[in-house]
Scaffold this motif. Sequence first.
Motif, PDB file in Angstrom:
ATOM      1  N   MET A 352       0.818  -1.204   0.000  1.00 23.88           N
ATOM      2  CA  MET A 352       0.000   0.000   0.000  1.00 23.88           C
ATOM      3  C   MET A 352       0.860   1.266   0.000  1.00 23.88           C
ATOM      4  O   MET A 352       0.469   2.299  -0.545  1.00 23.88           O
ATOM      5  N   LEU A 353       2.040   1.189   0.599  1.00 22.85           N
ATOM      6  CA  LEU A 353       2.912   2.362   0.652  1.00 22.85           C
ATOM      7  C   LEU A 353       3.779   2.513  -0.595  1.00 22.85           C
ATOM      8  O   LEU A 353       4.216   3.623  -0.911  1.00 22.85           O
ATOM      9  N   TYR A 354       4.027   1.425  -1.292  1.00 16.44           N
ATOM     10  CA  TYR A 354       4.953   1.441  -2.431  1.00 16.44           C
ATOM     11  C   TYR A 354       4.590   2.456  -3.511  1.00 16.44           C
ATOM     12  O   TYR A 354       5.481   3.144  -4.035  1.00 16.44           O
ATOM     13  N   PRO A 355       3.291   2.607  -3.893  1.00 18.64           N
ATOM     14  CA  PRO A 355       2.987   3.567  -4.986  1.00 18.64           C
ATOM     15  C   PRO A 355       3.361   5.008  -4.666  1.00 18.64           C
ATOM     16  O   PRO A 355       3.469   5.833  -5.575  1.00 18.64           O
ATOM     17  N   MET A 356       3.556   5.335  -3.386  1.00 20.97           N
ATOM     18  CA  MET A 356       3.846   6.727  -3.022  1.00 20.97           C
ATOM     19  C   MET A 356       5.342   6.981  -2.813  1.00 20.97           C
ATOM     20  O   MET A 356       5.730   8.083  -2.405  1.00 20.97           O
ATOM     21  N   ILE A 357       6.174   5.998  -3.075  1.00 22.07           N
ATOM     22  CA  ILE A 357       7.618   6.176  -2.919  1.00 22.07           C
ATOM     23  C   ILE A 357       8.110   7.225  -3.916  1.00 22.07           C
ATOM     24  O   ILE A 357       7.785   7.185  -5.099  1.00 22.07           O
ATOM     25  N   PHE A 366       0.031  12.947  -0.356  1.00 18.05           N
ATOM     26  CA  PHE A 366       0.022  11.504  -0.129  1.00 18.05           C
ATOM     27  C   PHE A 366      -1.423  11.049   0.095  1.00 18.05           C
ATOM     28  O   PHE A 366      -2.204  11.750   0.739  1.00 18.05           O
ATOM     29  N   ASN A 367      -1.744   9.876  -0.420  1.00 16.59           N
ATOM     30  CA  ASN A 367      -3.081   9.311  -0.199  1.00 16.59           C
ATOM     31  C   ASN A 367      -3.202   8.910   1.262  1.00 16.59           C
ATOM     32  O   ASN A 367      -2.542   7.977   1.716  1.00 16.59           O
ATOM     33  N   GLN A 368      -4.044   9.627   2.030  1.00 18.04           N
ATOM     34  CA  GLN A 368      -4.098   9.398   3.470  1.00 18.04           C
ATOM     35  C   GLN A 368      -4.613   7.997   3.807  1.00 18.04           C
ATOM     36  O   GLN A 368      -4.202   7.401   4.802  1.00 18.04           O
ATOM     37  N   TYR A 369      -5.498   7.453   2.991  1.00 20.25           N
ATOM     38  CA  TYR A 369      -6.016   6.114   3.281  1.00 20.25           C
ATOM     39  C   TYR A 369      -4.939   5.050   3.076  1.00 20.25           C
ATOM     40  O   TYR A 369      -4.824   4.106   3.871  1.00 20.25           O
ATOM     41  N   LEU A 370      -4.148   5.219   2.021  1.00 18.22           N
ATOM     42  CA  LEU A 370      -3.055   4.265   1.805  1.00 18.22           C
ATOM     43  C   LEU A 370      -1.990   4.402   2.897  1.00 18.22           C
ATOM     44  O   LEU A 370      -1.422   3.395   3.350  1.00 18.22           O
ATOM     45  N   VAL A 371      -1.723   5.638   3.326  1.00 16.89           N
ATOM     46  CA  VAL A 371      -0.729   5.836   4.386  1.00 16.89           C
ATOM     47  C   VAL A 371      -1.193   5.182   5.676  1.00 16.89           C
ATOM     48  O   VAL A 371      -0.456   4.413   6.315  1.00 16.89           O
ATOM     49  N   ILE A 372      -2.430   5.473   6.087  1.00 14.17           N
ATOM     50  CA  ILE A 372      -2.948   4.908   7.336  1.00 14.17           C
ATOM     51  C   ILE A 372      -3.018   3.391   7.248  1.00 14.17           C
ATOM     52  O   ILE A 372      -2.579   2.670   8.159  1.00 14.17           O
ATOM     53  N   THR A 720      13.399  -4.466  13.649  1.00 16.93           N
ATOM     54  CA  THR A 720      13.438  -4.835  12.227  1.00 16.93           C
ATOM     55  C   THR A 720      12.288  -4.180  11.462  1.00 16.93           C
ATOM     56  O   THR A 720      12.491  -3.550  10.410  1.00 16.93           O
ATOM     57  N   VAL A 721      11.070  -4.308  11.997  1.00 19.45           N
ATOM     58  CA  VAL A 721       9.909  -3.719  11.324  1.00 19.45           C
ATOM     59  C   VAL A 721      10.000  -2.196  11.334  1.00 19.45           C
ATOM     60  O   VAL A 721       9.680  -1.527  10.340  1.00 19.45           O
ATOM     61  N   GLY A 722      10.452  -1.623  12.458  1.00 19.53           N
ATOM     62  CA  GLY A 722      10.582  -0.167  12.540  1.00 19.53           C
ATOM     63  C   GLY A 722      11.568   0.383  11.538  1.00 19.53           C
ATOM     64  O   GLY A 722      11.320   1.409  10.900  1.00 19.53           O
ATOM     65  N   LEU A 723      12.707  -0.284  11.382  1.00 22.98           N
ATOM     66  CA  LEU A 723      13.695   0.163  10.400  1.00 22.98           C
ATOM     67  C   LEU A 723      13.146   0.059   8.983  1.00 22.98           C
ATOM     68  O   LEU A 723      13.361   0.948   8.152  1.00 22.98           O
ATOM     69  N   ALA A 724      12.418  -1.034   8.693  1.00 19.39           N
ATOM     70  CA  ALA A 724      11.831  -1.182   7.363  1.00 19.39           C
ATOM     71  C   ALA A 724      10.792  -0.101   7.101  1.00 19.39           C
ATOM     72  O   ALA A 724      10.781   0.527   6.027  1.00 19.39           O
ATOM     73  N   LEU A 725       9.921   0.142   8.076  1.00 12.75           N
ATOM     74  CA  LEU A 725       8.900   1.171   7.900  1.00 12.75           C
ATOM     75  C   LEU A 725       9.531   2.556   7.784  1.00 12.75           C
ATOM     76  O   LEU A 725       9.123   3.367   6.944  1.00 12.75           O
ATOM     77  N   GLY A 726      10.543   2.824   8.599  1.00 13.43           N
ATOM     78  CA  GLY A 726      11.218   4.118   8.523  1.00 13.43           C
ATOM     79  C   GLY A 726      11.869   4.337   7.172  1.00 13.43           C
ATOM     80  O   GLY A 726      11.813   5.442   6.607  1.00 13.43           O
ATOM     81  N   ALA A 727      12.486   3.283   6.625  1.00 12.50           N
ATOM     82  CA  ALA A 727      13.122   3.408   5.318  1.00 12.50           C
ATOM     83  C   ALA A 727      12.085   3.703   4.229  1.00 12.50           C
ATOM     84  O   ALA A 727      12.300   4.556   3.351  1.00 12.50           O
ATOM     85  N   VAL A 728      10.931   3.030   4.299  1.00  9.27           N
ATOM     86  CA  VAL A 728       9.890   3.258   3.297  1.00  9.27           C
ATOM     87  C   VAL A 728       9.347   4.685   3.405  1.00  9.27           C
ATOM     88  O   VAL A 728       9.132   5.371   2.396  1.00  9.27           O
ATOM     89  N   LEU A 729       9.125   5.153   4.636  1.00  7.47           N
ATOM     90  CA  LEU A 729       8.601   6.507   4.822  1.00  7.47           C
ATOM     91  C   LEU A 729       9.587   7.557   4.312  1.00  7.47           C
ATOM     92  O   LEU A 729       9.185   8.564   3.720  1.00  7.47           O
ATOM     93  N   LEU A 730      10.877   7.336   4.541  1.00  3.65           N
ATOM     94  CA  LEU A 730      11.878   8.270   4.023  1.00  3.65           C
ATOM     95  C   LEU A 730      11.895   8.260   2.501  1.00  3.65           C
ATOM     96  O   LEU A 730      12.052   9.308   1.858  1.00  3.65           O
ATOM     97  N   LYS A 731      11.758   7.076   1.915  1.00  3.04           N
ATOM     98  CA  LYS A 731      11.681   6.999   0.453  1.00  3.04           C
ATOM     99  C   LYS A 731      10.448   7.737  -0.059  1.00  3.04           C
ATOM    100  O   LYS A 731      10.491   8.399  -1.110  1.00  3.04           O
TER     101      LYS A 731
END
Length: 778
Positions: A352-357, A366-372, A720-731
Amino acid sequence: MNVRQWSRDLGLGIRFAFSGGREGWVRMVLTAVGVGLGVTLLLLTTALPNVLAARDQRGSARQDLTYGAAVPPKGDNTVLVGMSATEWHDKDVRGRLLQPEGPRAPLPPGVDRFPAKGEMVVSPALKELLASDGGKLLRERLPDRIVDTIDEPGLVGSQELAYYAGADDLVASENSSRVVRLTAFGEPHPTTTEQPDPVLILLTLVVFVVLLTPVAVFIAAAVRFGGERRDRRLAALRLVGSDSRMTRRIAAGEALAGALLGLAVGTVFFLIGRQVAGSVEVMGESFFPSYVDPSPALALLVAVAVPAAAVLVTLLAMRGVVVEPLGVVRTAKQARRRLWWRLLLPLAGLGMLYPMIGNGRGHGDFNQYLVIGGVLLLLVGVTALLPWLVEAVVARLGSGAVSWQLAVRRLQLSSGTAARMVNGIAVAVAGAIALQMLFAGVESQYTRSTGRDPQRASMEIDLSDRSQVAVAAREFARTEGVKASVAISSGGFGDRRRDPATSAGITVGDCTALRELAHLPSCRDGDVFLVPGTDDDAAQQALQRPGRHGFIDPTYEGGERGREVAWTVPAGLRKVTARRDALQSSVSGLLLTPSALPARAAPTLYHQVYVRLDPSVPDANEHVRNTAAHVDRLANAWSLSPTLTSVKFTSLRTGLFIGAVCVLALIGASLLVSQLEQLRERRKLLSSLVAFGTRRRTLGLSVLWQTALPIALGLLLASTVGLALGAVLLKMAATPVTVDWASVLSLAGAGAAVVLAVTLLSLPPLIRLMRPEGLRTE
């Protein structure tokens, strides 16, 4: 299945919950407290929009800045307001001087009458501070007699420091922003719609999801308190003829009773917290209890969602338990948990987050529904993966000390219960790590360099046009804690009296002050220097040549006329270069020593005094502010810093900190309640082990191991999950991915510290339970 059957079974479960004797009431109280803590935070969250709206409304109602609007004519309905704000130990003190010009002059909100000269009306927090021993220096700065306090409508927070003082020497002019004339307080112009910042919106959405997800996890865990003992009671119902579906509905009724009681407890906690909110301050922010008013629609949603979630969670949990008339098939060896469907949750979140990278702030919102949805699935994935991870690890653990074997065996028998206890802390840590990465990554986008070096000048004091800059400089030089001070005045020089086509800056100061701006070969009073600007055009260069006639402080359209001073650039003008570490940024134009400036031009300039402090002198900056108030009550004094951060970004980070404090408090309290429930269910087992000679130290260590193992695995998974999520959000924010490992370790350590504190607090009840008397039964 009909609604009547459901209602009857749920009602029967509610009756069982309230009629189970002392054991049943203890279980109900623990469940209600656990659910109530979560409900409290949810209600506080639903009140947040109203808190922000109320603060904005209060701030707008007392607004007295005209933002360049024309000064209205003096009348019997006008008041002069002087800006006399200051600071006290990095905390803002909102100050205003009031001078009514007629009987119908408007009063600011929260004030009943105008204070006379030498009087002031203060906020309750400021009154308390001025009366305390710690406010002695501030009392010297505000010597007026206190005649009244500002009522709540005139303040944005219960702990705000603010005052209104009387004055009789204020003068309003077009060129002054320190004194304004008003016919009414409030916003002078309608609010314009500002283009939203996509990255700030992304930060806001992620903050809310990260703070609320652990709350939902804790509520889901709280409604399952006493699950093993409850299932054994349900076996008796099977013995008297109920089928498995009816048994599950009765179990759901018991959970519903706990959730409903939790709603009541949470409401009480919320009302208590609402009153406490009026007496606390976090990160410089405070509120009035009247602000904390939940939105009716959101409060109704909480009231419906919590009981519904309790029923749903219980029904899902009962699917894995076989309740038979002769017992509960829970202690037998269970089928291994499947991994594949648990991986689908975080993978779906990433999808769900990938299209907004790569969107950043340049490719729309950013699509708020996809982000949430994406962030929520990733965090919920932690709760799905942790039971599997705990089960897979503890199944491979072997021999060791007796305390280790007791802990491992207990985890092998009930790994799901152990995982539920730490699910909330794992989700909170995962979200915190992701947010920390995102905030740290985008901070540079909201921070700009001021070009100031605090080692060269610690503070800047901007004086009003009624001050004598030379006198002020001497006063600051004699102030305690000041090592050096220089006074600099600045203004404009144009080619015409009104609306000049070409203009240049002029800066006035003695030789010592000018040497803080440029490299001077030699200097004496009467000299004039030129610092060529990098972007000066031919007209500006011509304006700054010796012999050129012009006007200091020319009048522009809408400005006050009559202040223009004719001046000719003198002969002997010398070119110099600006210092790279100059006290002022972008130094260019004409540099004048005092006698080179016409006497009539001095009042048209803006005056600043820069001071360098002695760090060994305590409260040196407060002594400087006291001097500033003595020299000019309209002066602005502030500390210089090399960088300046966006107010919106800082406010969002402050809100995150306040929310994180509340969530950590909830985590600690809920974990303690859960731990006490676990110990209560194992009272007979602990008493039996003690009766057979097991040392209390061994049992205490076993409890510690039972907590330490799941939390270690939970923090590993959360990191592990936090680092992955943080990396995606930064992207998504189009920002390079960087990891501050020190912050990651500190966040994981904070989570571990909460669990350790809970474990230590549970040791006294554990010692009381480890007695042979625990074998008694009714």
